[in-house]
Motif scaffolding. Structure first.
Motif, short mmCIF file in Angstrom:
data_model
loop_
_atom_site.label_atom_id
_atom_site.label_comp_id
_atom_site.label_asym_id
_atom_site.label_seq_id
_atom_site.Cartn_x
_atom_site.Cartn_y
_atom_site.Cartn_z
N UNK A 61 1.20 -1.19 0.05
CA UNK A 61 0.15 0.44 -0.09
C UNK A 61 0.77 1.28 -0.12
N UNK A 62 0.54 2.42 -1.06
CA UNK A 62 1.72 3.36 -1.67
C UNK A 62 1.11 4.71 -0.30
N UNK A 63 -0.72 4.26 0.22
CA UNK A 63 -0.55 5.14 0.79
C UNK A 63 -0.66 5.29 2.28
N UNK A 64 -1.03 3.70 2.99
CA UNK A 64 -0.88 3.67 3.77
C UNK A 64 0.39 3.38 4.66
N UNK A 65 1.72 3.43 2.86
CA UNK A 65 3.20 3.15 3.80
C UNK A 65 3.06 1.58 4.12
N UNK A 66 2.88 0.32 4.36
CA UNK A 66 2.47 -0.93 4.84
C UNK A 66 2.62 -2.12 3.65
N UNK A 67 2.69 -3.54 4.16
CA UNK A 67 1.84 -4.43 3.24
C UNK A 67 0.90 -5.27 4.78
N UNK A 68 -0.38 -5.15 3.57
CA UNK A 68 -1.20 -6.09 4.38
C UNK A 68 -1.42 -7.76 4.67
N UNK A 69 -1.45 -8.39 4.75
CA UNK A 69 -1.79 -9.77 4.16
C UNK A 69 -3.48 -10.11 4.71
N UNK A 70 -3.55 -11.09 3.72
CA UNK A 70 -5.63 -11.27 3.72
C UNK A 70 -5.40 -12.48 2.61
N UNK A 71 -6.79 -13.22 3.55
CA UNK A 71 -6.54 -14.64 2.99
C UNK A 71 -7.38 -14.75 1.64
N UNK A 72 -7.27 -15.05 0.58
CA UNK A 72 -7.29 -15.14 0.10
C UNK A 72 -8.31 -16.21 -0.83
N UNK A 73 -9.18 -17.36 0.03
CA UNK A 73 -9.89 -17.71 -0.25
C UNK A 73 -11.03 -16.86 0.16
N UNK A 74 -11.06 -15.87 1.39
CA UNK A 74 -12.11 -15.08 2.53
C UNK A 74 -11.55 -13.60 2.34
N UNK A 75 -10.91 -13.64 1.61
CA UNK A 75 -10.46 -11.90 2.04
C UNK A 75 -10.44 -11.30 3.07
N UNK A 76 -10.41 -12.70 4.66
CA UNK A 76 -10.23 -11.84 6.04
C UNK A 76 -8.97 -11.29 5.97
N UNK A 77 -8.29 -9.82 6.74
CA UNK A 77 -7.49 -9.34 7.15
C UNK A 77 -6.82 -11.10 8.08
N UNK A 78 -5.05 -10.68 7.99
CA UNK A 78 -4.47 -11.58 8.97
C UNK A 78 -3.19 -10.41 9.29
N UNK A 79 -2.86 -9.61 8.66
CA UNK A 79 -1.65 -9.18 10.04
C UNK A 79 -0.89 -7.37 8.77
N UNK A 80 -0.37 -7.02 9.27
CA UNK A 80 0.41 -5.83 8.26
C UNK A 80 1.67 -5.58 9.01
N UNK A 81 2.98 -5.33 8.02
CA UNK A 81 4.46 -4.82 8.62
C UNK A 81 4.66 -4.08 7.49
#
Length: 230
Positions: free
Chosen positions: A188-208
């Protein structure tokens, strides 16, 4: 073919430079300022150029600032950024000098389900058997990802949405799957981070990576190491 009218007179259309995407022994390179796509064979010690195509325009088969071209067998999925669509070309004859054939296109300018606004990254494909018929599109200016089927129909899976809280996205410009094809990482260029999601459900997992300045390209090695261009 989907798409939209040209930008209004005087509108500034920023580009984010070249993008590369690799599938097997093929590498797709987009040059947005030249409205061009190049395909390379990377099976040897040095890349070998197979061919290139593209010209500025808004009609089916023409391009406007493409950011990302993902090979998929004899086809290549081009993120036709400022035409707000994905175009799929058959490139089987490119090495013999034949121009690619437009297979189909999907996406129209807008924010409804299935619409796109300036996709700024190559589409992503999962290796998970349950997701192999899915095409994950970085819908950059809608601040989300959308999943389509291979025919270009929206599946209804939408990831993100504008925001800074966990699970939201701001300026997504790069995506990559883990080795199993189940975790989708989004730069994400705006939030200046990397977010991880479950690709099957779209659920948020974590960010770093919250100390990043302007993350762009992202790739995941078979070992699980994540590489991000900042």
């Amino acid at each position: 073919a989907g798409g939209s009218a040209p930008p209004a007179a005087g509108e500034v259309v920023p580009t984010f430079g070249r993008r590369v995407a690799i599938s097997g022994d093929l590498l797709g390179l987009t040059e947005p300022d030249l409205n061009r796509v190049a395909l390379y064979d990377v099976s040897g010690a040095l890349p070998r150029k197979i061919g290139a195509f593209g010209r500025l325009g808004f009609r089916p088969g023409e391009l406007h600032g493409p950011h990302g071209a993902a090979p998929a067998g004899d086809r290549i999925y081009v993120s036709d950024t400022f035409n707000h669509r994905i175009q799929v070309f058959d490139v089987a004859g490119l090495a013999e000098g034949r121009l690619p054939r437009l297979v189909h296109a999907f996406g129209n300018f807008g924010s409804a389900a299935g619409d796109l606004r300036a996709p700024h990254a190559a589409v992503a494909f999962s290796t998970d058997p349950a997701l192999r018929d899915r095409v994950f599109v970085t819908d950059s200016r809608n601040d989300r990802l959308q999943a389509f089927d291979r025919a270009g129909r929206a599946t209804g899976l939408v990831i993100g949405g504008k925001g800074a809280e966990e699970g939201k996205l701001d300026g997504p410009v790069g995506t990559a799957f883990d080795a199993r094809g189940r975790v989708l990482y989004v730069a994400e260029s705006g939030n200046r981070r990397v977010s991880a999601f479950d690709a099957r459900s779209g659920a948020f997992l974590f960010a770093f990576g919250r100390d990043l300045l302007s993350p762009g390209g992202i790739a995941v090695a078979p070992s699980g190491t994540i590489y991000v261009t900042d």
